[in-house]
Design a protein around this motif. Structure first.
Motif, PDB file in Angstrom:
ATOM      1  N   HIS A 172       0.841  -1.204   0.000  1.00 32.35           N
ATOM      2  CA  HIS A 172       0.000   0.000   0.000  1.00 32.35           C
ATOM      3  C   HIS A 172       0.875   1.254   0.000  1.00 32.35           C
ATOM      4  N   PHE A 173       1.984   1.222   0.724  1.00 36.28           N
ATOM      5  CA  PHE A 173       2.922   2.336   0.757  1.00 36.28           C
ATOM      6  C   PHE A 173       3.526   2.565  -0.633  1.00 36.28           C
ATOM      7  N   VAL A 174       3.917   1.479  -1.304  1.00 35.60           N
ATOM      8  CA  VAL A 174       4.456   1.585  -2.667  1.00 35.60           C
ATOM      9  C   VAL A 174       3.394   2.160  -3.608  1.00 35.60           C
ATOM     10  N   LEU A 175       2.152   1.711  -3.464  1.00 35.19           N
ATOM     11  CA  LEU A 175       1.060   2.251  -4.269  1.00 35.19           C
ATOM     12  C   LEU A 175       0.902   3.755  -4.041  1.00 35.19           C
ATOM     13  N   GLY A 176       1.018   4.201  -2.803  1.00 37.74           N
ATOM     14  CA  GLY A 176       0.944   5.624  -2.499  1.00 37.74           C
ATOM     15  C   GLY A 176       2.063   6.407  -3.175  1.00 37.74           C
ATOM     16  N   LEU A 177       3.278   5.872  -3.136  1.00 39.77           N
ATOM     17  CA  LEU A 177       4.390   6.530  -3.818  1.00 39.77           C
ATOM     18  C   LEU A 177       4.166   6.594  -5.324  1.00 39.77           C
ATOM     19  N   GLY A 188      -2.361   9.718  -3.409  1.00 41.12           N
ATOM     20  CA  GLY A 188      -1.085   9.203  -2.913  1.00 41.12           C
ATOM     21  C   GLY A 188      -0.841   9.549  -1.461  1.00 41.12           C
ATOM     22  N   MET A 189      -1.155  10.788  -1.087  1.00 42.39           N
ATOM     23  CA  MET A 189      -0.952  11.188   0.307  1.00 42.39           C
ATOM     24  C   MET A 189      -1.862  10.401   1.253  1.00 42.39           C
ATOM     25  N   LEU A 230      -0.514   6.890   1.616  1.00 42.27           N
ATOM     26  CA  LEU A 230       0.628   6.858   2.535  1.00 42.27           C
ATOM     27  C   LEU A 230       0.161   6.934   3.987  1.00 42.27           C
ATOM     28  N   LEU A 231      -0.824   7.777   4.245  1.00 38.88           N
ATOM     29  CA  LEU A 231      -1.378   7.879   5.597  1.00 38.88           C
ATOM     30  C   LEU A 231      -2.008   6.553   6.032  1.00 38.88           C
ATOM     31  N   GLY A 232      -2.809   5.962   5.161  1.00 35.82           N
ATOM     32  CA  GLY A 232      -3.446   4.690   5.493  1.00 35.82           C
ATOM     33  C   GLY A 232      -2.444   3.574   5.711  1.00 35.82           C
ATOM     34  N   ALA A 233      -1.435   3.510   4.843  1.00 38.87           N
ATOM     35  CA  ALA A 233      -0.407   2.480   4.996  1.00 38.87           C
ATOM     36  C   ALA A 233       0.349   2.648   6.306  1.00 38.87           C
TER      37      ALA A 233
END
Length: 121
Positions: free
Chosen positions: A44-49, A60-61, A64-67
């Motif tokens: 999920h973090f990679v998806l946000g990036l 994306g932000m 990143l918050l959810g991850a």
């Protein structure tokens, strides 16, 4: 109770004294689910990036918050924080709903692709 102490016991604030932590026995089913959740949060973090790189900054932000919320709730091998995992679960359900809605809007040509890129279907 004052407002400052009220904010520290909410599920998104890691320093809160009101956190419920459940102990995890190594090798148990709960430990396997915890490891799976950590892997999902990293994905999920990679998806946000990737969302941020593709100029879809707001999504994306929030990804990143959810991850970060999900990872924080499951990162320790000896315990999990169920309130954080519940927050992450609700976030993922809402994120999937908005992704489906955005996909339908893109298919109906009501919304443009983020970053000004033309959609080729």
């Amino acid at each position: 109770r004052d407002i400052a102490s009220h904010w520290t016991v909410m599920c998104l604030f890691p320093s809160g004294g009101g956190q419920i932590a459940l102990q995890v026995v190594q090798g148990s089913d709960v430990d396997k689910w915890r490891q799976t959740l950590v892997a999902v949060c990293i994905g999920h973090f990679v998806l946000g990036l990737l969302n941020i790189i593709s100029l879809n900054v707001w999504d994306g932000m929030f990804d990143l918050l959810g991850a970060g919320i999900g990872y924080y709730g499951s990162r320790e091998k000896e315990r999990i924080l169920p309130t954080m995992i519940l927050c992450y679960t609700v976030f993922v359900i809402m994120d999937c709903f908005w992704a489906c809605l955005n996909s339908l809007l893109l298919l109906a040509d009501v919304k443009e692709v983020p970053g000004g890129v033309l959609a080729v279907l």
